[in-house]
Design a protein around this motif. Sequence first.
Motif, PDB file in Angstrom:
ATOM      1  N   ALA A  16      63.142 -35.419 -51.179  1.00 51.36           N
ATOM      2  CA  ALA A  16      64.009 -35.701 -52.322  1.00 51.36           C
ATOM      3  C   ALA A  16      64.884 -36.896 -51.977  1.00 51.36           C
ATOM      4  N   GLN A 128      65.010 -26.985 -44.591  1.00 50.64           N
ATOM      5  CA  GLN A 128      63.790 -26.754 -45.348  1.00 50.64           C
ATOM      6  C   GLN A 128      62.617 -26.807 -44.382  1.00 50.64           C
ATOM      7  N   ASP A 221      71.302 -28.368 -62.058  1.00 51.49           N
ATOM      8  CA  ASP A 221      70.445 -29.210 -61.221  1.00 51.49           C
ATOM      9  C   ASP A 221      70.490 -28.670 -59.802  1.00 51.49           C
ATOM     10  N   ARG A 223      69.469 -27.513 -56.470  1.00 56.72           N
ATOM     11  CA  ARG A 223      68.386 -27.622 -55.496  1.00 56.72           C
ATOM     12  C   ARG A 223      69.025 -27.654 -54.115  1.00 56.72           C
ATOM     13  N   LEU A 254      67.115 -22.701 -59.027  1.00 57.22           N
ATOM     14  CA  LEU A 254      67.060 -22.621 -57.569  1.00 57.22           C
ATOM     15  C   LEU A 254      65.803 -21.909 -57.082  1.00 57.22           C
ATOM     16  N   GLN A 314      58.412 -33.510 -58.286  1.00 58.88           N
ATOM     17  CA  GLN A 314      58.328 -32.698 -59.494  1.00 58.88           C
ATOM     18  C   GLN A 314      56.970 -32.026 -59.628  1.00 58.88           C
ATOM     19  N   GLN A 317      57.070 -29.008 -57.451  1.00 53.04           N
ATOM     20  CA  GLN A 317      57.890 -27.988 -58.093  1.00 53.04           C
ATOM     21  C   GLN A 317      57.164 -27.368 -59.286  1.00 53.04           C
TER      22      GLN A 317
END
Length: 334
Positions: A16, A128, A221, A223, A254, A314, A317
């Motif tokens: 990101a 992550q 938003d 994340r 989330l 995206q 996701q």
Amino acid sequence: MARPPTDPPQHPVPPAVGDRRPWTDVPTALRDGLEQALGAAVTGAVSCAGGFSPGVAAGLQLTDGRRVFVKAVGAEPNAYAPQLHRREARVAPALPSCVPSPRLLTALDDRGWVVLAFEWVDGTMPAQPWRAAELDRVLHAVAHLATATTPAPPTVAAVVPVAAESLAEEFRGWRNLTHQRNAGLPLDGLDPWAAARLDALAELESGWPDAVRGDALAHCDLRADNVLLTRERVFLVDWARACLAAPWLDLLFLLAPAPLHGGPSPESAFAAHPAAAGADPAEVTVVLTALTGMLVDRSRRPPPPGIPTLRRFQAAQARAALAWLRHRRLPRHM
């Protein structure tokens, strides 16, 4: 609060990140103006990783020993980015003290640039793949936010839009895809399950404004890269997209991509979370449909200027959200 994270994802998730610019790219007049507003000169700047803004994100060291976090963006290369910074400049000062967010110190808007300076938070983004303890802390913070800001205090309710307004352009992805199909445009690469149900998904999606209606303050938003963890606290940052919505909207944002990052089953984690208590399952499905459609639709577009990895992010996701949607109880005609 959440089940332990699953095994790490088999496929790497695109980072990101936007094309970061150095602090020295900010026009000299604005850099001077910021020093004047802060009452101290800048002696050093270190760029901060993470986030999609195609501009400056840096920790600044000041002559008086303080550190501040600054985000700044101009009209190039992405003309939309300054609008988000202006929205955040309106929202941040209105956030009540119960919202765990860094305090906005000053904002400058001149020469096509918007510069925001926040108090420094000596924290890090969550790891992550997710670590169970960190994810649990973030989920507790989401629960606290939903409780403390439902209904949203008048100060912030006066400056943020309702979800039906703020998400109107994004939450029509399936309908955009049906229009493309009806116009004879190819939908190459569209998931076969979704392609076979495109009209039904578009119809279901259209009910999202009523499904998400509420008076809770939503970050909208949420994340991992919009979270900072210190030893004692969880901070939620980047409030430009804040809106009034159902108290479970942030939880949906989330958890939908959580399996991508080694997180738990979104279905079970959502059901067990306090923010989802009392949520109508059918309304959750409608909003998840709209969120998934947005991700699918946006992921098929060319990358926006200055944010080269956004569409791949995206797309990843979208796959996770679609997997969750397929496990929801959908209308029989689907």
